[in-house]
Write a protein that holds these residues in place. Structure first.
Motif, PDB file in Angstrom:
ATOM      1  N   ASP A  59      10.256   6.904   1.400  1.00  0.00           N
ATOM      2  CA  ASP A  59       8.791   6.790   1.498  1.00  0.00           C
ATOM      3  C   ASP A  59       8.404   5.886   2.670  1.00  0.00           C
ATOM      4  OD1 ASP A  59       8.142   8.508  -0.557  1.00  0.00           O
ATOM      5  OD2 ASP A  59       8.173   6.936  -2.091  1.00  0.00           O
TER       6      ASP A  59
ATOM      7  N   LYS B  21       8.541   7.447   6.160  1.00  0.00           N
ATOM      8  CA  LYS B  21       7.482   8.369   6.580  1.00  0.00           C
ATOM      9  C   LYS B  21       6.577   7.712   7.621  1.00  0.00           C
ATOM     10  CE  LYS B  21       7.569  10.918   2.268  1.00  0.00           C
ATOM     11  NZ  LYS B  21       7.116  10.865   0.867  1.00  0.00           N
ATOM     12  N   GLN B  22       6.599   6.378   7.675  1.00  0.00           N
ATOM     13  CA  GLN B  22       5.747   5.649   8.623  1.00  0.00           C
ATOM     14  C   GLN B  22       6.526   5.180   9.853  1.00  0.00           C
ATOM     15  OE1 GLN B  22       2.892   2.995   7.000  1.00  0.00           O
ATOM     16  NE2 GLN B  22       2.965   3.916   4.974  1.00  0.00           N
TER      17      GLN B  22
ATOM     18  N   ALA C  50       0.823  -1.215   0.000  1.00  0.00           N
ATOM     19  CA  ALA C  50       0.000   0.000   0.000  1.00  0.00           C
ATOM     20  C   ALA C  50       0.862   1.271   0.000  1.00  0.00           C
ATOM     21  CB  ALA C  50      -0.925  -0.009   1.220  1.00  0.00           C
ATOM     22  N   MET C  51       2.164   1.116   0.212  1.00  0.00           N
ATOM     23  CA  MET C  51       3.047   2.292   0.182  1.00  0.00           C
ATOM     24  C   MET C  51       3.309   2.682  -1.278  1.00  0.00           C
ATOM     25  SD  MET C  51       5.761   1.226   3.173  1.00  0.00           S
ATOM     26  CE  MET C  51       5.156   0.511   4.710  1.00  0.00           C
ATOM     27  N   PRO C  52       3.742   3.928  -1.533  1.00  0.00           N
ATOM     28  CA  PRO C  52       4.024   4.349  -2.915  1.00  0.00           C
ATOM     29  C   PRO C  52       5.046   3.414  -3.566  1.00  0.00           C
ATOM     30  CG  PRO C  52       4.169   6.216  -1.406  1.00  0.00           C
ATOM     31  CD  PRO C  52       3.993   5.004  -0.555  1.00  0.00           C
ATOM     32  N   GLN C  53       4.772   2.991  -4.785  1.00  0.00           N
ATOM     33  CA  GLN C  53       5.650   2.068  -5.513  1.00  0.00           C
ATOM     34  C   GLN C  53       6.424   2.842  -6.583  1.00  0.00           C
ATOM     35  OE1 GLN C  53       5.657  -1.380  -4.630  1.00  0.00           O
ATOM     36  NE2 GLN C  53       4.385  -0.630  -2.931  1.00  0.00           N
ATOM     37  N   SER C  54       7.699   2.512  -6.729  1.00  0.00           N
ATOM     38  CA  SER C  54       8.550   3.222  -7.691  1.00  0.00           C
ATOM     39  C   SER C  54       9.410   2.236  -8.462  1.00  0.00           C
ATOM     40  CB  SER C  54       9.479   4.200  -6.970  1.00  0.00           C
ATOM     41  OG  SER C  54       8.785   5.017  -6.055  1.00  0.00           O
ATOM     42  N   ASN C  55       9.847   2.671  -9.652  1.00  0.00           N
ATOM     43  CA  ASN C  55      10.815   1.884 -10.436  1.00  0.00           C
ATOM     44  C   ASN C  55      12.211   2.454 -10.229  1.00  0.00           C
ATOM     45  OD1 ASN C  55       8.863   0.185 -11.637  1.00  0.00           O
ATOM     46  ND2 ASN C  55       8.313   1.851 -13.022  1.00  0.00           N
TER      47      ASN C  55
ATOM     48  N   THR D  28      11.551  -2.826  -8.939  1.00  0.00           N
ATOM     49  CA  THR D  28      10.376  -2.077  -8.489  1.00  0.00           C
ATOM     50  C   THR D  28      10.218  -2.314  -6.998  1.00  0.00           C
ATOM     51  OG1 THR D  28       9.352  -2.476 -10.633  1.00  0.00           O
ATOM     52  CG2 THR D  28       7.911  -1.650  -8.882  1.00  0.00           C
TER      53      THR D  28
ATOM     54  N   VAL E 163       9.688  -0.006  -2.955  1.00  0.00           N
ATOM     55  CA  VAL E 163       9.346   1.145  -2.118  1.00  0.00           C
ATOM     56  C   VAL E 163      10.629   1.890  -1.737  1.00  0.00           C
ATOM     57  CG1 VAL E 163       8.338   1.860   0.089  1.00  0.00           C
ATOM     58  CG2 VAL E 163       7.299  -0.037  -1.203  1.00  0.00           C
ATOM     59  N   LYS E 164      10.646   3.170  -2.017  1.00  0.00           N
ATOM     60  CA  LYS E 164      11.785   4.001  -1.610  1.00  0.00           C
ATOM     61  C   LYS E 164      11.951   3.960  -0.106  1.00  0.00           C
ATOM     62  CE  LYS E 164      11.906   7.728  -4.888  1.00  0.00           C
ATOM     63  NZ  LYS E 164      11.868   9.155  -5.144  1.00  0.00           N
TER      64      LYS E 164
END
Ligand SMILES: Nc1nc2c(c(=O)[nH]1)N[C@H]1C(S)=C(S)[C@@H](COP(=O)(O)O)O[C@H]1N2
Ligand SMILES: [Mo]
Length: 198
Positions: A93, A96-97, A63-68, A87, A89-90
């Motif tokens: 990012d 942040k949790q 559910a966290m932002p996904q990035s390539n 691919t 999660v940074k």
């Protein structure tokens, strides 16, 4: 035999290949011990130590932002692989949790299977670091750390913990598995920090 898999860096890439490293087109598997069996359904990722304790499930991570990401990968045993595509999660990012105590300065990365490796907070909290679940568009194979591994492109790959399942925040540096067994505490490939100087 070796020549088939390892090449001298051509001039085109030489500025991306740290001293003493050779390029490989394959992707060798480097694991101390067995590949642990890890299931997404029961997978957990725990943060503890000098941080607010918290546990994440697989769904939480997805559910966290996904990035390539495209990153070079340098193993201290002298092979490097350029332009690995991932691919996930940074780290920034994910963080942040997480609420970290101001006095925390180091981290121990923990893994399914018991492997550990240490990293300083400033080496961990970098824009280019990420947790990966996908490699070249396919689910990250178990041998390469699936379902989830950390990737820290600016340090030798032993810091890129496979099957990572926890971060222990520390006020003082402690040494992980390879660092206790002669590898450098930081492991920066351009500075050729292969072995401990102590
Ligand atoms: N859990 C765990 N992570 C690990 C290792 C390991 O043995 N166990 N080996 C490290 C080393 S030395 C390297 S070079 C890379 C290799 O990753 P690969 O097998 O995907 O090439 O993983 C690193 N992460
Ligand atoms: Mo390695």
């Amino acid at each position: 035999m070796l020549g088939k898999f390892f090449q001298k860096p051509g001039s085109e890439y030489s500025d991306r290949v740290p001293p003493g490293q050779h390029l490989t087109n394959g992707f060798p598997v480097l694991t101390y011990g067995q590949t642990p069996e890890v299931h997404r359904e029961t997978w957990q990722f725990r943060v503890w130590g000098s941080a607010q304790e918290v546990t994440f499930t697989w769904e939480d991570f997805m559910a966290m932002p996904q990035s390539n990401f495209t990153a070079d990968f340098h193993c201290v045993t002298t092979w490097s692989k350029l332009d690995v595509q991932w691919t996930g999660v940074k780290v920034l990012d994910f963080m942040k949790q997480v609420e970290v105590d101001p006095k925390a300065a180091h981290i121990m990365e923990h893994c399914y299977g018991g492997y550990t490796t240490n990293i300083a907070i400033e080496d961990f909290l970098r824009e280019e670091n990420f947790f990966a679940h996908t490699l070249f568009g396919e689910p990250l194979p178990a041998d390469h750390g699936g379902p989830l591994r950390l990737v820290v492109p600016h340090l030798y790959a032993w810091k890129s913990a496979k099957w990572i399942n926890g971060l222990e925040f520390l006020d003082k540096e402690e040494l992980g598995f390879w660092e206790r067994n002669g590898y450098h505490r930081r492991g920066e490939p351009w500075a050729v920090e292969r072995y401990s100087d102590r």
